[in-house]
Structures are given as C-alpha cells and as structure tokens.
Design a protein around this motif. Structure first.
Motif, PDB file in Angstrom:
ATOM      1  N   UNK A 255       0.818  -1.220   0.000  1.00 39.42           N
ATOM      2  CA  UNK A 255       0.000   0.000   0.000  1.00 39.42           C
ATOM      3  C   UNK A 255       0.849   1.267   0.000  1.00 39.42           C
ATOM      4  N   UNK A 256       1.924   1.254   0.777  1.00 38.46           N
ATOM      5  CA  UNK A 256       2.792   2.442   0.816  1.00 38.46           C
ATOM      6  C   UNK A 256       3.456   2.681  -0.545  1.00 38.46           C
ATOM      7  N   UNK A 257       3.806   1.586  -1.214  1.00 39.08           N
ATOM      8  CA  UNK A 257       4.414   1.717  -2.537  1.00 39.08           C
ATOM      9  C   UNK A 257       3.396   2.285  -3.529  1.00 39.08           C
ATOM     10  N   UNK A 258       2.194   1.772  -3.432  1.00 35.89           N
ATOM     11  CA  UNK A 258       1.121   2.281  -4.298  1.00 35.89           C
ATOM     12  C   UNK A 258       0.953   3.789  -4.091  1.00 35.89           C
ATOM     13  N   UNK A 259       0.971   4.198  -2.823  1.00 41.95           N
ATOM     14  CA  UNK A 259       0.807   5.624  -2.522  1.00 41.95           C
ATOM     15  C   UNK A 259       1.970   6.434  -3.090  1.00 41.95           C
ATOM     16  N   UNK A 260       3.195   5.892  -2.985  1.00 42.66           N
ATOM     17  CA  UNK A 260       4.367   6.582  -3.546  1.00 42.66           C
ATOM     18  C   UNK A 260       4.208   6.779  -5.059  1.00 42.66           C
ATOM     19  N   UNK A 261       3.759   5.717  -5.728  1.00 46.53           N
ATOM     20  CA  UNK A 261       3.577   5.813  -7.184  1.00 46.53           C
ATOM     21  C   UNK A 261       2.535   6.883  -7.509  1.00 46.53           C
ATOM     22  N   UNK A 262       1.500   6.927  -6.698  1.00 46.97           N
ATOM     23  CA  UNK A 262       0.434   7.898  -6.979  1.00 46.97           C
ATOM     24  C   UNK A 262       0.936   9.335  -6.856  1.00 46.97           C
ATOM     25  N   UNK A 263       1.861   9.564  -5.916  1.00 48.51           N
ATOM     26  CA  UNK A 263       2.390  10.931  -5.815  1.00 48.51           C
ATOM     27  C   UNK A 263       3.159  11.318  -7.087  1.00 48.51           C
ATOM     28  N   UNK A 264       3.547  10.329  -7.883  1.00 49.36           N
ATOM     29  CA  UNK A 264       4.273  10.624  -9.124  1.00 49.36           C
ATOM     30  C   UNK A 264       3.380  10.473 -10.346  1.00 49.36           C
ATOM     31  N   UNK A 265       2.099  10.433 -10.106  1.00 49.76           N
ATOM     32  CA  UNK A 265       1.171  10.360 -11.237  1.00 49.76           C
ATOM     33  C   UNK A 265       1.027   8.973 -11.828  1.00 49.76           C
ATOM     34  N   UNK A 266       1.474   7.958 -11.108  1.00 48.23           N
ATOM     35  CA  UNK A 266       1.384   6.605 -11.648  1.00 48.23           C
ATOM     36  C   UNK A 266       0.680   5.659 -10.701  1.00 48.23           C
ATOM     37  N   UNK A 267       0.853   4.389 -10.962  1.00 42.32           N
ATOM     38  CA  UNK A 267       0.333   3.329 -10.104  1.00 42.32           C
ATOM     39  C   UNK A 267       1.419   2.265 -10.031  1.00 42.32           C
ATOM     40  N   UNK A 268       1.299   1.345  -9.092  1.00 41.57           N
ATOM     41  CA  UNK A 268       2.225   0.218  -9.121  1.00 41.57           C
ATOM     42  C   UNK A 268       2.045  -0.455 -10.471  1.00 41.57           C
ATOM     43  N   UNK A 269       3.143  -0.753 -11.134  1.00 43.47           N
ATOM     44  CA  UNK A 269       3.057  -1.216 -12.524  1.00 43.47           C
ATOM     45  C   UNK A 269       2.862  -2.713 -12.627  1.00 43.47           C
ATOM     46  N   UNK A 270       2.167  -3.066 -13.638  1.00 41.58           N
ATOM     47  CA  UNK A 270       2.051  -4.453 -14.035  1.00 41.58           C
ATOM     48  C   UNK A 270       3.139  -4.719 -15.067  1.00 41.58           C
ATOM     49  N   UNK A 312      -4.521 -11.049 -11.515  1.00 39.70           N
ATOM     50  CA  UNK A 312      -4.754 -10.314 -12.753  1.00 39.70           C
ATOM     51  C   UNK A 312      -4.087  -8.945 -12.653  1.00 39.70           C
ATOM     52  N   UNK A 313      -3.620  -8.460 -13.790  1.00 41.72           N
ATOM     53  CA  UNK A 313      -3.151  -7.087 -13.869  1.00 41.72           C
ATOM     54  C   UNK A 313      -4.412  -6.222 -13.909  1.00 41.72           C
ATOM     55  N   UNK A 314      -4.425  -5.158 -13.144  1.00 35.53           N
ATOM     56  CA  UNK A 314      -5.698  -4.442 -13.022  1.00 35.53           C
ATOM     57  C   UNK A 314      -5.541  -2.939 -13.175  1.00 35.53           C
ATOM     58  N   UNK A 315      -4.619  -2.509 -14.032  1.00 31.42           N
ATOM     59  CA  UNK A 315      -4.436  -1.067 -14.187  1.00 31.42           C
ATOM     60  C   UNK A 315      -5.170  -0.520 -15.405  1.00 31.42           C
ATOM     61  N   UNK A 316      -5.856  -1.371 -16.135  1.00 27.41           N
ATOM     62  CA  UNK A 316      -6.584  -0.880 -17.301  1.00 27.41           C
ATOM     63  C   UNK A 316      -5.693  -0.647 -18.509  1.00 27.41           C
ATOM     64  N   UNK A 317      -4.404  -0.941 -18.387  1.00 27.33           N
ATOM     65  CA  UNK A 317      -3.483  -0.723 -19.515  1.00 27.33           C
ATOM     66  C   UNK A 317      -2.785  -2.033 -19.874  1.00 27.33           C
ATOM     67  N   UNK A 318      -2.234  -2.678 -18.850  1.00 25.54           N
ATOM     68  CA  UNK A 318      -1.572  -3.958 -19.087  1.00 25.54           C
ATOM     69  C   UNK A 318      -2.615  -4.992 -19.483  1.00 25.54           C
ATOM     70  N   UNK A 319      -2.289  -5.784 -20.467  1.00 25.76           N
ATOM     71  CA  UNK A 319      -3.255  -6.762 -20.963  1.00 25.76           C
ATOM     72  C   UNK A 319      -2.688  -8.169 -20.834  1.00 25.76           C
ATOM     73  N   UNK A 320      -3.591  -9.146 -20.845  1.00 22.05           N
ATOM     74  CA  UNK A 320      -3.203 -10.550 -20.920  1.00 22.05           C
ATOM     75  C   UNK A 320      -2.438 -11.032 -19.707  1.00 22.05           C
TER      76      UNK A 320
END
Ligand SMILES: *[C@@H]1O[C@H](CO)[C@@H](O)[C@H](O)[C@H]1NC(C)=O
Ligand SMILES: *[C@@H]1O[C@H](CO)[C@@H](O)[C@H](O)[C@H]1NC(C)=O
Ligand SMILES: *[C@@H]1O[C@H](CO)[C@@H](O)[C@H](O)[C@H]1NC(C)=O
Length: 397
Positions: A255-270, A312-320
């Motif tokens: 969760x903390x990593x997710x929050x860090x990514x969000x401060x940079x305009x991103x999300x934890x990556x798939x 599952x990857x769930x960022x709406x961008x990564x597929x398959x």
C-alpha cells in the motif's frame, strides 16, 4: 554562370537535414521507409524450403516513422529523417530543425547517406539545380581536426563518408577553421556540366559553418526520434501505447508503494511482456550494485481474481497474462500458512554477485512470487515499480 546564380538566389532555399520531435508533415515525399538492419541481415532464419510459398515481407513487424518521415532502423533504435531545403547556414539550419523539435542529424551508416542523397536529388530535380550541400549534425572534437556527430543519437564513425583528403580544414585558409560538415549531392544532370566537386559524389566535406555559397544550393538533414517517456522514466513500447516505468527504492509495503507511485502520477506497474520484466530487473540491478545488495523484492501492481488463487493485472493498460513470469510452484498462497493469504506480487531480482552466495531464492531469478501485502522483510531490500501511460507514439505499425 549568371543563370546558375540567379537560379540559386531565386530559390533562396537551403536544404537541411534535421532531427525533430513534433509536427505533422504531409508531403508524401517522405512516405517510403526502408528495411534496414544496420548492415547485417536479420532474416537469417530462412529454412531451405521449396520456393513457391514465399513468405510475404513483414510489413507490420516493426514500427515505422509516421507519414512525412523516412525510417532508418538503427542498432540503437528507430530514427526518422527528412530533408529540408533553404539557403541557411549551419546555425540557421539547427534553428530550423528546432522548430521540428530536434537538431541536425548525423549519418549512422551508408543507408542513411543514400537515403538523404536520394531525397536531396528528388528535391533538386524540379528546380534544375544539379548540385547541393546538405548540412549534417556534427561538430569538431576540440583541439583536433576530427568530427563527431552531435545529435545525441548517431554513434560511431561508420557514417563519416569523407571526400578525398577531407576533412582538410581548408588547408589553413585565412578565413579560419572549417567546423561544420556538409554532404555533397549531385543530380544526374550534373555530369553534363561537372565542376570541381566531381570527386565528392555523395561524400562529406568540412566547411565554414556560416557560409552558404559553395555549393550555393543548401539543404539540411532533419531527424525525428521516437517518442519516449519523460526524463527519469524508462520507456516500454507496448502494443497498446507507450508505458513509462520508474523503479523506487525504500522499505515500503504494497500500500505504501502504491501511494508513492500515486504521488508521481502513476500506479504500481504491471508487467506486459518479457521486455518490461527485463527493463524493471535491469534498472533494479543498476540501483542495487552501488549499495552492495545482491537480492531484492520489487512490488508489482496486481490483484487476486476473487475466490481464486490466480492474479490479474488491473491497471486498465496492461493486458493478458504474458507478463506473469511466476517462479516455480507460484503463486502458492504460502501453502495456506496461518499468516493468511498472499494477495500481492513481488518480482525477485538478483545481481550477478548473488550467485557467489546464493540462498533459497536461487530458483527465482527475475521471477514473480506471491507475497503478503504488508510484509517487507523477504527479501529485506524493497523496491517498487511505478508505471503510467506515456506520450502518444509517433511511429505507426
Ligand atoms: C537510392 O537510389 C538508388 C537509385 O535509385 C537506389 O538504388 C537505392 O536503393 C536508393 N537508396 C535508398 C537508401 O533510398
Ligand atoms: C537487460 O540486461 C541484460 C544483461 O545485461 C541484457 O542482455 C538485456 O538486453 C537487458 N534488457 C533490457 C530490456 O534492457
Ligand atoms: C491496503 O489498502 C487497502 C485498500 O485501501 C486496505 O483495505 C488494506 O487494509 C490496506 N492494507 C494494509 C496492509 O495496509
């Protein structure tokens, strides 16, 4: 002679060869793109099979530059080129290239030399001019009489096709040193009235940067690099568009990593594919080596498919599921360990030094493990992969 000068003046055009990042050019002149493998043939794996079922060329296999630009497949990546025309000196040509978002281009290889020469001839023919000088992006190595490409992309000296005894720095001519390079290009009609440039067919001459009269017809070589993510982010060219990656380091849980990514305009990556896995692993290794750590866990963004033990990857961008490179027997949900389900994913990354003192992770090189989302001690060195969509790709196919 007068006729020739008038023509040159009337045109008031120099041709430039630029490197650019933006702009839409619709002239169909630049549509053609050439398959090029840096001089080495990439299609070696033809089996000796009977001729008839000739496999079609792979027109969609590689991206190419958008309309208006020629495509060169350099070893270091795609390079898009066009040739501009106008009576501009070196610095004015650079400025012109800047309006396309780039700089004057160097020549990586013979293919690019021929490409630019051919395009220059194509532009000269309707004007009746038979010879021109095309500015290239190069500058002198200080204190020497040698040149290097200065567009930030062209490498080596394989594209330095000099005319006889060049660069000669004008043999100490009082007009000062010749600090720029031009490619001399002739049309077929040149040969009915050749001049002193005869030995310079499609070869490079050093020249005074501010001069524009020898030859009087000027052009410039303009490149356009492929779109990339902003500085500080790695670029992955996914089929669905650019994806930018940044690897953070710190003892953070999921969760903390997710929050860090969000401060940079991103999300934890798939992870979309093997190339992305390598990008993430290589960048992790690059960060681990200077701190002497040999193994780390990198948080990835994924969630469990409810009621199952699959992710599952769930960022709406990564597929398959092509990027689900699980370690042996994973995801195992910790074999129902009383500490509860393992609902998050980490990529285990080792540096080369790991193998001199391997541990239980030896079977997980650059592979994914399911893990407890709030835990941060196995492996104790933690990183996290942030991702976000990048700019629109300027290549097609
Ligand atoms: C340049 O033109 C020549 C003659 O038309 C052609 O054979 C060659 O393939 C062209 N090269 C490039 C790189 O466009
Ligand atoms: C990652 O590093 C390996 C080993 O140095 C190299 O072969 C590979 O091309 C790199 N991959 C990427 C995507 O950078
Ligand atoms: C992480 O965030 C989710 C959603 O906000 C929350 O339900 C969960 O309790 C958090 N987990 C930890 C370990 O903080």
């Amino acid at each position: 002679m007068i006729h020739f000068k008038l023509l040159g003046a009337a045109l008031l055009l120099a041709s430039l060869f630029c490197l650019t990042l933006a702009g839409n050019f619709d002239d169909s002149s630049c549509e053609s793109s050439e398959e090029y493998g840096g001089g080495k043939h990439k299609h070696r794996h033809h089996k000796h099979r009977p001729k008839p079922p000739r496999p079609p060329p792979r027109p969609h296999a590689r991206p190419k530059c958008e309309q208006g630009w020629y495509t060169s497949y350099r070893p270091q990546g795609i390079w898009c080129l066009r040739v501009g025309i106008g009576k501009l000196d070196y610095h004015q040509s650079q400025a012109q290239c800047k309006t396309y978002g780039g700089v004057l281009s160097g020549l990586q290889n013979n293919f690019e030399r021929q490409l630019i020469a051919n395009e220059t001839v194509r532009q000269l023919l309707p004007t009746g001019v038979t010879i021109a000088g095309v500015w290239l992006g190069a500058s002198k190595v200080p204190g020497t009489n040698t040149f290097k490409w200065n567009d930030g992309h062209t490498t080596g000296t394989g594209g330095m096709f000099y005319g006889p005894e060049q660069p000669d720095n004008a043999k100490g001519d009082p007009r000062g040193p010749q600090n720029c390079l031009q490619l001399i290009v002739m049309t077929p009609a040149y040969w009915s009235h050749p001049d002193k440039w005869v030995p310079f067919v499609r070869l490079i001459d050093d020249y005074w940067c501010h001069m524009t009269h020898d030859p009087p017809q000027r052009l410039y070589a303009s490149p356009r690099p492929r779109a990339t993510c902003e500085s500080g982010w790695l670029t992955s060219y996914r089929p669905q568009g650019l994806w930018c990656l940044k690897i953070g380091i710190g003892k953070l849980d999921y969760n903390q990593s997710q929050a860090q990514c969000e401060t940079q305009g991103g999300v934890l990556s798939r992870i979309q594919n093997d190339l992305e896995r390598q990008l993430i692993a290589n960048e992790t290794i690059r960060q681990l080596i200077p701190i002497g750590v040999t193994i780390a866990g990198v948080w990835l963004g994924a969630s469990k498919v409810p009621g199952t033990n699959t992710f599952q990857w769930n960022d709406g961008h990564t597929t398959g599921t092509g990027g689900m490179f699980f370690g042996p027997g994973q995801p195992d949900n910790a074999l129902r360990d009383p500490r509860g389900p393992q609902n998050c994913l980490q990529l285990i990354v080792m540096t080369p030094a790991f193998y001199s003192r391997p541990d239980k992770w030896i079977t997980f090189p650059q592979l994914i493990d399911d893990y407890w989302c709030h835990m941060t001690h196995d492996p104790p060195q933690r990183l996290y992969a942030c991702g976000k969509p990048g700019p629109v790709d300027n290549m097609v196919g």
